[in-house]
Design a protein around this motif. Sequence first.
Motif, PDB file in Angstrom:
ATOM      1  N   LEU A 175       0.853  -1.193  -0.023  1.00 32.40           N
ATOM      2  CA  LEU A 175       0.084   0.034   0.084  1.00 32.40           C
ATOM      3  C   LEU A 175       0.861   1.245  -0.005  1.00 32.40           C
ATOM      4  O   LEU A 175       2.072   1.148   0.730  1.00 32.40           O
ATOM      5  N   ARG A 176       0.556   2.260  -0.940  1.00 30.11           N
ATOM      6  CA  ARG A 176       1.187   3.605  -0.826  1.00 30.11           C
ATOM      7  C   ARG A 176       0.437   4.585  -0.337  1.00 30.11           C
ATOM      8  O   ARG A 176      -0.889   4.473  -0.879  1.00 30.11           O
ATOM      9  N   ILE A 202       8.173   3.503  -3.121  1.00 33.25           N
ATOM     10  CA  ILE A 202       7.941   1.981  -2.544  1.00 33.25           C
ATOM     11  C   ILE A 202       6.847   1.991  -1.502  1.00 33.25           C
ATOM     12  O   ILE A 202       6.160   3.129  -1.433  1.00 33.25           O
ATOM     13  N   ALA A 203       6.362   0.737  -1.406  1.00 33.18           N
ATOM     14  CA  ALA A 203       5.108   0.737  -0.460  1.00 33.18           C
ATOM     15  C   ALA A 203       5.408   1.386   0.951  1.00 33.18           C
ATOM     16  O   ALA A 203       6.596   1.352   1.415  1.00 33.18           O
ATOM     17  N   ASP A 204       4.167   2.156   1.596  1.00 36.36           N
ATOM     18  CA  ASP A 204       4.461   2.637   2.822  1.00 36.36           C
ATOM     19  C   ASP A 204       4.243   1.625   3.702  1.00 36.36           C
ATOM     20  O   ASP A 204       4.641   1.649   4.786  1.00 36.36           O
ATOM     21  N   ILE A 205       3.267   0.656   3.344  1.00 36.87           N
ATOM     22  CA  ILE A 205       2.709  -0.319   4.376  1.00 36.87           C
ATOM     23  C   ILE A 205       2.843  -1.645   3.515  1.00 36.87           C
ATOM     24  O   ILE A 205       2.405  -1.530   2.279  1.00 36.87           O
ATOM     25  N   SER A 206       3.444  -2.698   3.981  1.00 40.44           N
ATOM     26  CA  SER A 206       3.419  -4.076   3.491  1.00 40.44           C
ATOM     27  C   SER A 206       3.200  -5.188   4.308  1.00 40.44           C
ATOM     28  O   SER A 206       3.741  -5.084   5.443  1.00 40.44           O
ATOM     29  N   GLY A 222      -1.566  -4.054   8.564  1.00 38.00           N
ATOM     30  CA  GLY A 222      -0.609  -4.922   9.318  1.00 38.00           C
ATOM     31  C   GLY A 222       0.784  -4.280   8.738  1.00 38.00           C
ATOM     32  O   GLY A 222       0.861  -3.097   8.022  1.00 38.00           O
ATOM     33  N   SER A 223       1.587  -5.149   9.228  1.00 35.14           N
ATOM     34  CA  SER A 223       3.116  -4.722   8.911  1.00 35.14           C
ATOM     35  C   SER A 223       3.844  -5.974   8.599  1.00 35.14           C
ATOM     36  O   SER A 223       3.648  -6.949   9.851  1.00 35.14           O
ATOM     37  N   GLY A 224       4.641  -6.442   7.627  1.00 39.28           N
ATOM     38  CA  GLY A 224       5.696  -7.299   7.860  1.00 39.28           C
ATOM     39  C   GLY A 224       4.911  -8.633   7.575  1.00 39.28           C
ATOM     40  O   GLY A 224       3.905  -8.956   6.874  1.00 39.28           O
TER      41      GLY A 224
END
Length: 163
Positions: free
Chosen positions: A91-92, A99-103, A143-145
Amino acid sequence: TGKPEFAALVAAEAFRVSGSCDPPTQTAPDSACVGVVDTTRGYWYLRDPLTAATTAFYYGNPGDQPFTGDWDGDGVDTPGLSRRSDGYVYLRNSNTHGIADISFYFCNPSDIPIAGDFDGEGFDTVGIYRPSNQRFYVINRLGSGDCVFKLRSLVICVRTSPS
């Protein structure tokens, strides 16, 4: 020919294409717009419904499945990607190259991503439609990671004829 061989349409309530991080100062009723993503190149084409400004930028890899949402609650829909090869969602928070702000890990290769403010808190989260069991699954936080989510099943009943 310069035309994409394959493109996906993305719809959003309001795309802001200036690259500014300030929230929009005005909203227009029925300001929905459509963007086009060339999924063979990860190239996004967007048009701002308020100013008629257009922009284009790269985001994602060839074959990523695009969608949009307001991930940070600023009133602007920005890119999201589902990458079938690794099960991650990217997600950006701006409509620009980067690059993505959240992945985070979220889906199976056959899942179809959806986005929405499923709990009315003012920002969008990611959900999926799983064709294998014909169910929608939603989460109410991002989420994250490598976090693991407990997905809530949402069964939608559709009446096909009046009773």
